[in-house]
Design an enzyme around this catalytic site. Sequence first.
Site, PDB file in Angstrom:
ATOM      1  CE  LYS A   1      42.610  42.135  42.863  1.00  0.00           C
ATOM      2  NZ  LYS A   1      41.851  41.545  41.737  1.00  0.00           N
TER       3      LYS A   1
ATOM      4  CB  SER B   1      41.523  40.312  37.744  1.00  0.00           C
ATOM      5  OG  SER B   1      40.839  41.408  37.193  1.00  0.00           O
TER       6      SER B   1
ATOM      7  CB  SER C   1      42.288  44.115  39.035  1.00  0.00           C
ATOM      8  OG  SER C   1      41.668  42.937  39.472  1.00  0.00           O
TER       9      SER C   1
END
Length: 294
Positions: free
Chosen positions: A65, A170, A146
């Site tokens: 990420k 997330s 996310s």
Amino acid sequence: AGRWTSVDLVEGCLGRIAALDRQGPSLHHILESNPEALEVAAAMDRERSQGNVRGPLHGVPVVLKDNIDTADGMNTTAGSLALEGSHATRDAFLAARLRAAGAVLMAKASMSEWANFRSPRSSSGWCSRGGQGLNPYVLDRTPCGSSSGTGGAVAASYVAAGVGTETDGSVTCPAATMGLVGLKPTVGLVSRSGIIPISVSQDTAGPICRTVTDAALLLGGMVGADPRDPITRAGAPHQHRDYTRFLDPGALRGKRLGVTRKAFTGYHPGTDARFEEALVMLRELGATLVDPAD
């Protein structure tokens, strides 16, 4: 089995990203690839040929990420144009651990900008650097969470494994939405240093993979006590290099599981049918279901 080299894997992953991420369905899950990925893969292949295998992650491409620092040619921006050009001078602790385990940190995955902490009406999976990420299975539905880019990259088979981060949903939401296994570890198991934060008491990185076994393998490469994150000292007794030894096919026998029908059923007959199939499977594995429908 020797059928593939790490270079083969990375080239295949890069080819799939090129075909699907900005072309074809244009899934928008990768912000940038590591310019050093093929070089690292070749180094891992040389080590393997010399009989040095670091472990199950040796030569395996992994995406991270975009809020996780990597000291290489990639940016760390939390998906925001405001941080474009920001290059970390040192790896996040978990990134350093993965490199030591032999993983190839292949790309930075898109995410909900600033981990979705920018507006109460923000679009999940959107960031100014990468645009709107799409669910690979249903292009007009949300990829959720996310860590959407990490989940989308794994679901679209860009890579077999990726690392997301979670404050509240997330990791687990994109995994649930895109048919994956996502694990939010207890805070303290994985270091938080080198990760753009939201909540000191809730934030943690976690694996997103296709199978439980893969998630266990990736988690083993991430954990460890980090002097830059004192809470990891408390997690030390539970930090293991091999979590696969805890995988027990009989683990559900005797467990009582509540069924939250109201939250998950009644939206689509196809989804309802799969939900019922899952309940049958849980019962067959020995679980006792506490189900309002019984």
